[in-house]
Design an enzyme around this catalytic site. Structure first.
Site, PDB file in Angstrom:
ATOM      1  N   GLY A 196       0.809  -1.214   0.000  1.00  0.00           N
ATOM      2  CA  GLY A 196       0.000   0.000   0.000  1.00  0.00           C
ATOM      3  C   GLY A 196       0.836   1.254   0.000  1.00  0.00           C
ATOM      4  O   GLY A 196       0.583   2.188   0.756  1.00  0.00           O
ATOM      5  N   SER A 238      -3.079   1.334  14.248  1.00  0.00           N
ATOM      6  CA  SER A 238      -3.676   2.663  14.396  1.00  0.00           C
ATOM      7  C   SER A 238      -4.061   2.870  15.836  1.00  0.00           C
ATOM      8  O   SER A 238      -4.348   1.903  16.567  1.00  0.00           O
ATOM      9  CB  SER A 238      -4.930   2.776  13.512  1.00  0.00           C
ATOM     10  OG  SER A 238      -5.682   3.946  13.818  1.00  0.00           O
ATOM     11  N   TYR A 263     -13.075  -0.530  11.211  1.00  0.00           N
ATOM     12  CA  TYR A 263     -11.687  -0.086  11.169  1.00  0.00           C
ATOM     13  C   TYR A 263     -11.011  -0.346  12.511  1.00  0.00           C
ATOM     14  O   TYR A 263      -9.918  -0.943  12.578  1.00  0.00           O
ATOM     15  CB  TYR A 263     -11.627   1.405  10.822  1.00  0.00           C
ATOM     16  CG  TYR A 263     -10.225   1.953  10.732  1.00  0.00           C
ATOM     17  CD1 TYR A 263      -9.441   1.741   9.596  1.00  0.00           C
ATOM     18  CD2 TYR A 263      -9.682   2.708  11.770  1.00  0.00           C
ATOM     19  CE1 TYR A 263      -8.161   2.255   9.503  1.00  0.00           C
ATOM     20  CE2 TYR A 263      -8.409   3.224  11.687  1.00  0.00           C
ATOM     21  CZ  TYR A 263      -7.646   2.993  10.548  1.00  0.00           C
ATOM     22  OH  TYR A 263      -6.364   3.500  10.469  1.00  0.00           O
ATOM     23  N   ALA A 268     -11.880  -2.402  14.908  1.00  0.00           N
ATOM     24  CA  ALA A 268     -11.786  -3.828  15.212  1.00  0.00           C
ATOM     25  C   ALA A 268     -10.621  -4.481  14.475  1.00  0.00           C
ATOM     26  O   ALA A 268      -9.902  -5.312  15.044  1.00  0.00           O
ATOM     27  CB  ALA A 268     -13.095  -4.529  14.847  1.00  0.00           C
TER      28      ALA A 268
END
Length: 245
Positions: free
Chosen positions: A13, A141, A154, A156
């Site tokens: 990514g 995050s 997101y 989880a």
């Protein structure tokens, strides 16, 4: 300079945001980097720009939710450089939705597939490729540390990444593979655009009063990938300007 001299890294990514910042920092420290993304035209443009600066970098188009693409990414890396020393699991997506109106496929399955399952699959390939040991860095995050409305899938998945990191650290340490995570806060990127209302709303909660730059994650990744962190595994480093302090 040179903390990663002649090391071979995969960064997933990496056609924008944090992935690009990590890749640039790795290259500046002497690494050879294979990076991937789904946008081939953009990836090839970044590859050309960096190669013209003298860096040893290779773009491979890959959708990290496609196991065949993941297998090809690792095979291309080994065919090109003959080894793998570092993996940065970074590819991810954020979906905002009300749980009562959730679309299971787009709001849950796709998020889990990219943010969590792809980390499992990539780590499987890395564990087999890192014959002489290595370092795996999972980009999690602060969303995995506390809850937030409308960001349940997101959060989880990022909490899952943190748990996965700890388990991987214990399992892979005997293979001389260190596994750690980074928990970014508000980092300017396509996901967290500078002028978006969502990004602006977070700034008031940050003691340092600003968002972070992708390279501020990159420098932490260099530390975790290098011998500077030779006795560090199974931990997570929060990079959020004090937001969760």
């Amino acid at each position: 300079m040179g903390k990663l001299q002649d090391k071979v890294a995969i960064v997933t990514g990496a056609t924008s945001g944090i992935g690009t910042g990590v890749m640039e920092c790795f290259l500046e420290e002497g690494a050879k980097v294979v990076f991937c993304g789904r946008r081939e035209e953009k990836g090839k443009a970044i590859e050309k720009e960096l190669q013209e600066k003298g860096y040893d970098v290779t773009f491979v188009r890959a959708d990290m939710t496609d196991s065949a693409d993941v297998a090809n990414l690792f095979q291309k890396t080994l065919d090109t450089y003959g080894k793998l020393d570092i993996l940065v699991n970074n590819a991810g997506v954020l979906k905002s939705f009300e749980i009562a109106n959730m679309d299971v496929e787009s709001d849950l399955d796709q998020v889990i597939g990219l943010n969590l399952k792809s980390y499992f699959v990539a780590t499987k390939f890395a564990a087999n490729a890192m014959k002489d040991g290595g370092a795996i860095i999972n980009v999690a995050s602060i969303g995995g540390l506390s809850g937030a409305p409308h960001l349940s899938s997101y959060g989880a998945t990022k909490a899952g990444v943190l748990s996965l990191t700890r388990s991987m650290a214990k399992e892979l340490a005997p293979m001389n593979i260190r596994t750690n995570a980074i928990c970014p806060g508000t980092i300017y990127s396509e996901m967290m655009q500078r002028d978006s209302e969502f990004t602006k709303a977070t700034l008031a909660t940050i003691p340092m009063g600003r968002g972070g730059e992708p390279r501020e994650i990159g420098t932490v990744a260099v530390f975790l990938a290098s011998e500077d962190s030779s006795y560090v595994t199974g931990t997570s480093i929060v990079v959020d300007g004090g937001m969760t302090a």
